[in-house]
Design an enzyme around this catalytic site. Structure first.
Site, PDB file in Angstrom:
ATOM      1  N   LYS A  74      11.828  44.935 -28.468  1.00  0.00           N
ATOM      2  CA  LYS A  74      12.382  46.115 -29.140  1.00  0.00           C
ATOM      3  C   LYS A  74      13.892  45.981 -29.323  1.00  0.00           C
ATOM      4  O   LYS A  74      14.445  46.323 -30.375  1.00  0.00           O
ATOM      5  CB  LYS A  74      12.068  47.365 -28.312  1.00  0.00           C
ATOM      6  CG  LYS A  74      10.580  47.631 -28.160  1.00  0.00           C
ATOM      7  CD  LYS A  74      10.304  48.613 -27.035  1.00  0.00           C
ATOM      8  CE  LYS A  74       8.818  48.694 -26.729  1.00  0.00           C
ATOM      9  NZ  LYS A  74       8.539  49.465 -25.509  1.00  0.00           N
ATOM     10  N   ARG A 125      -1.661  37.347 -22.922  1.00  0.00           N
ATOM     11  CA  ARG A 125      -1.156  38.124 -24.046  1.00  0.00           C
ATOM     12  C   ARG A 125      -1.148  37.276 -25.314  1.00  0.00           C
ATOM     13  O   ARG A 125      -1.177  36.038 -25.252  1.00  0.00           O
ATOM     14  CB  ARG A 125       0.252  38.650 -23.750  1.00  0.00           C
ATOM     15  CG  ARG A 125       1.313  37.583 -23.649  1.00  0.00           C
ATOM     16  CD  ARG A 125       2.659  38.190 -23.270  1.00  0.00           C
ATOM     17  NE  ARG A 125       3.139  39.089 -24.299  1.00  0.00           N
ATOM     18  CZ  ARG A 125       4.180  39.893 -24.145  1.00  0.00           C
ATOM     19  NH1 ARG A 125       4.821  39.943 -23.003  1.00  0.00           N
ATOM     20  NH2 ARG A 125       4.579  40.663 -25.145  1.00  0.00           N
ATOM     21  N   GLU A 128       4.302  52.527 -24.081  1.00  0.00           N
ATOM     22  CA  GLU A 128       5.530  53.291 -23.898  1.00  0.00           C
ATOM     23  C   GLU A 128       5.998  53.779 -25.274  1.00  0.00           C
ATOM     24  O   GLU A 128       6.136  52.961 -26.187  1.00  0.00           O
ATOM     25  CB  GLU A 128       6.620  52.420 -23.276  1.00  0.00           C
ATOM     26  CG  GLU A 128       6.315  51.916 -21.889  1.00  0.00           C
ATOM     27  CD  GLU A 128       7.431  51.016 -21.379  1.00  0.00           C
ATOM     28  OE1 GLU A 128       8.503  51.541 -21.040  1.00  0.00           O
ATOM     29  OE2 GLU A 128       7.227  49.788 -21.365  1.00  0.00           O
TER      30      GLU A 128
END
Length: 783
Positions: A504, A494, A279
């Site tokens: 973020k 992950r 993204e």
């Protein structure tokens, strides 16, 4: 009911404990019940014990793609045409490899050994032949010899032989050759200790505390370059072959599947196609590095291609700087996208797919507010069964901007694996898009966009982190219900790192609070921050490979990444000398024949890699910590009573006079010197600089005190309360030798005895700025 099932499973030879464990798995339980029923229909319950093991294997190994062949397999087992696990495995493999064709019974039976008779004589002859070939080794090692490979050789000769019969015959022939076991044969073999590597003798060119670049390292390939991601991963990167999607667990096959796979292979030429779909609303972090390496690395290792596809479906948060930074970081890690695409490239086609989905009765327009759709127990929509034509008209109104934001969504009639019902496919946003402008006021969601973009781009392997496993069912469902080519989704754990945050929003908070300077602050673990701190991309790639294709959600220590950095920089970073906390030293009796310029190796342990020159004169600077007026016996550096050698200079200095400032702190030393060849060898050699460059050095430590700063049980006050006040130390008057003059930004050096350092972008022609990347691996005995 459970007791009856346990009794049923015990009747085929399972122990009661194994039967109870089995019924915990719903799918295996259903398969095994069906297999037993089919076997009873073919041969009666009296056969159960004889074929029970094979029935259990069918229940546990039968993949959904070939479940329709269960009856066939049970028929062959019940009629004793398939009598061993080897035969059953071969049968399962054949069916899976011929899923798209009408079953050729003759070829099937040949592939799984139906009708093949292996006599005792066949077994005896095959064993005898193999024993002859291993005779010398058997007589040498006797019963300590590993017979595993011998069994493998025998089975390759007589594939369909009974395993127990082969093992029995091998044991008998070995007994005949060697005789009964002796007392020595019964003793456990002593493990051979690996010979200890001789320790290198410390010299001026290889002193304690220095990394040795000549040491062999696992990070180097045979050509001397640092190993790539795929080379480190090796066989762990084994996925399905292009076009063989149907062989993977959980893949859903529909009537159009095999034809769409054939067409897909024609378009791709059988090449692997992956994609990295970030993204563009933030900077990539260390976790993204694993995704980049998996997608680009796997494609590269197979001769395939990887797209960089921006998931630009949320125009409110997307900024051009993020698009640029993402591409920059991918290239920094050493990869080049096959093509750069955007989800927005497909907005027209995605809209057509949504209309088709409504027409098929699999989507509807819903007016429930966003808050009501949150969580997994949201109430069913009262508009779920609204007429198709009504949903089509409303969806057209949504596109035309006739319905306000939040007043309607398009929802899909499916349930995610995690239990969430009817995920949203489209929502209304009156926000211009950076690429499509005002054309659209409805935007597709990840759940709708991702799998269809994968299908459009003919992705063969949709590699993603484990949290997307719950979306796999909707991924397959949407491609199949729209009768499109369906890629395979593979999940992996992950990469999480301790003592940091990667959100973020939270990094943004650190920036606005003034705790860090920006997204590339070297205390963060964004990729831009790692680059600025001096972490080589090869080390990041190496770490992701070492973590591997695990499904487990683990948290890696930053020290593991730092160890990878040291390994890489030990091989790549030129050596220089720098003094971080300078102490002036004046040599009062400098020999007249002392050269004013010294030639120093770039890599002391490998002088074939070149030299650089450094000045030398009577005024030098050493580290403040390398001098103490008096010290205990464990301090081997300079004291009033203890001389030291000067690295590379061939001189040994001894303190003559100590000069102190008004506060009593040592500010200058006057020393005398002798040639190293004319005096007793000192206990230590220290680094120094002469006529140095003044530079700024930034020393970094962990930004957070706790491993999990976001864990409220560890840090009740929240992550902002966990900041390490000593995470940055700035030394504005450090000194470095002149060999580094003019070094470009991101050039890396090992400052001998101090660590690895990288040139920061804040550097100017007048003054270099260095970031300490990592310290040297400390010598445990060093004080």
């Amino acid at each position: 009911m459970a007791d009856n099932t346990v009794d049923l499973f015990v009747s085929i030879g399972l122990t009661e404990q194994k039967a109870k464990e089995t019924i915990k798995n719903v799918q295996v339980t259903e398969n095994l019940k069906q297999a037993i029923k089919l076997a009873d229909d073919h041969g009666g319950a009296s056969l159960r014990m004889d074929i029970g093991k094979l029935l259990y294997n069918v229940a546990t190994k039968l993949k959904p793609q070939i479940k329709n062949h269960m009856g066939l397999l049970i028929q062959y087992i019940s009629s004793k045409k398939i009598t061993s696990e080897d035969q059953l495995n071969a049968a399962l493999s054949y069916l899976l490899h011929h899923i798209d064709s009408e079953l050729d019974f003759k070829a099937f039976e040949e592939a799984c050994g139906v009708g093949v008779v292996v006599t005792p004589e066949d077994i005896e002859n095959a064993v005898e032949d193999v024993v002859k070939r291993h005779k010398d080794a058997l007589q040498s090692k006797r019963y300590h010899y590993n017979t595993g490979p011998m069994l493998g050789e025998i089975k390759s000769k007589i594939r369909w032989a009974d395993g127990k019969a082969v093992k029995h015959e091998l044991d008998m022939q070995i007994l005949d050759l060697l005789g009964p076991k002796t007392a020595a044969d019964l003793e456990k073999p002593q493990k051979q200790k690996a010979p200890k590597a001789s320790k290198p003798v410390p010299t001026k060119a290889n002193a304690p505390g220095q990394d040795d670049s000549s040491a062999t390292s696992d990070i180097l390939s045979s050509d001397g370059n640092v190993k790539g991601f795929a080379e480190v991963m090796g066989d762990a990167l084994k996925f399905h072959k292009p076009g063989e999607n149907y062989k993977t667990d959980g893949y859903v096959i529909v009537p159009t599947t095999m034809n769409s796979l054939k067409e897909h292979l024609k378009r791709t030429g059988g090449k692997v196609f992956t994609r990295f779909p970030p993204e563009p609303n933030g900077i990539l972090h260390i976790g993204h590095a694993k995704a980049i390496n998996f997608n680009f690395g796997y494609a590269r290792s197979t001769g395939g291609y990887c797209y960089l596809r921006y998931d630009d479906t949320n125009p409110e948060k997307e900024e051009e700087k993020f698009f640029v930074a993402i591409k920059d970081m991918i290239e920094w890690l050493g990869y080049k996208p096959y093509k750069i695409t955007h989800a927005s490239d497909n907005f027209d086609e995605l809209y057509d797919c949504a209309v088709q989905l409504i027409k098929k009765g699999h989507a509807y327009v819903c007016h429930m507010p966003a808050d009501a759709l949150k969580g997994f127990n949201a109430p069913d929509s009262p508009w779920r069964d609204r007429p198709i034509q009504e949903s089509l008209k409303l969806f057209e109104d949504m596109k035309a901007g006739k319905i306000g934001e939040g007043e309607a969504t398009l929802r899909m009639k499916t349930t995610l694996e995690e239990g969430k019902k009817d995920p949203v496919a489209y929502r209304i946003k009156f926000t211009p898009h950076h690429r499509t402008g005002d054309k659209w006021c409805i935007y597709p969601t990840y759940d709708f966009t991702h799998c269809l973009c994968d299908s459009i781009e003919d992705i063969t392997h949709s590699l993603c982190t484990k949290e997307f496993q719950s979306r796999r069912s909707s991924y397959y469902w949407l491609c199949n219900v729209l009768e499109r080519y369906c890629p395979v989704q593979w999940e992996y754990g992950r990469l999480n790192l301790g003592y940091t945050v990667v959100s973020k929003r939270k990094i943004g908070k650190l920036i606005t609070e003034g705790i860090v300077r920006d997204w590339d602050d070297p205390r963060l673990f964004t990729l831009t921050a790692l680059r600025r701190r001096g972490f080589p991309p090869e080390a990041v790639n190496y770490l992701t490979a070492k973590v591997g294709v695990t499904m487990a959600q683990t948290c890696t220590e930053p020290s593991m990444l730092e160890a990878c950095v040291r390994e890489i920089l030990n091989v790549k970073a030129k050596r220089a000398m720098a003094v971080l906390q300078p102490l002036k030293v004046v040599i009062s009796n400098m020999p007249s024949d002392t050269p004013l310029e010294l030639s120093v190796p770039n890599f002391p342990a490998d002088e074939t890699r070149g030299f650089h020159s450094i000045p030398f004169n009577k005024t030098i600077y050493i580290e403040q910590e390398d001098f103490k007026e008096s010290a205990d016996k464990s301090f081997f550096r300079l004291t009033k009573d203890n001389p030291v050698g000067l690295r590379y200079a061939g001189l040994v200095i001894a303190v003559e006079k100590v000069i102190k400032d008004s506060s009593g702190k040592t500010s200058e030393l006057h020393v005398t010197c002798k040639k190293a060849s004319e005096t007793e060898k000192p206990k230590a050699f220290i680094h120094w600089v002469a006529d140095p460059l003044i530079c700024e050095v930034r020393l970094y430590d962990r930004l957070f005190k706790h491993k999990f700063p976001e864990d409220s049980t560890e840090v009740p006050g929240g992550f902002l309360s966990d900041i390490n006040p000593d995470s940055l130390q700035v030394l504005r008057s450090a000194m470095v030798d002149r060999s580094v003059a003019g070094a470009e930004v991101y050039t890396k050096f090992q400052f001998e005895r101090n660590g690895y350092f990288s040139v920061d972008p804040d550097s100017t022609p007048q003054k270099l700025v260095f970031n300490r990347t990592v310290t040297l691996k400390e010598d445990p005995g060093k004080k």
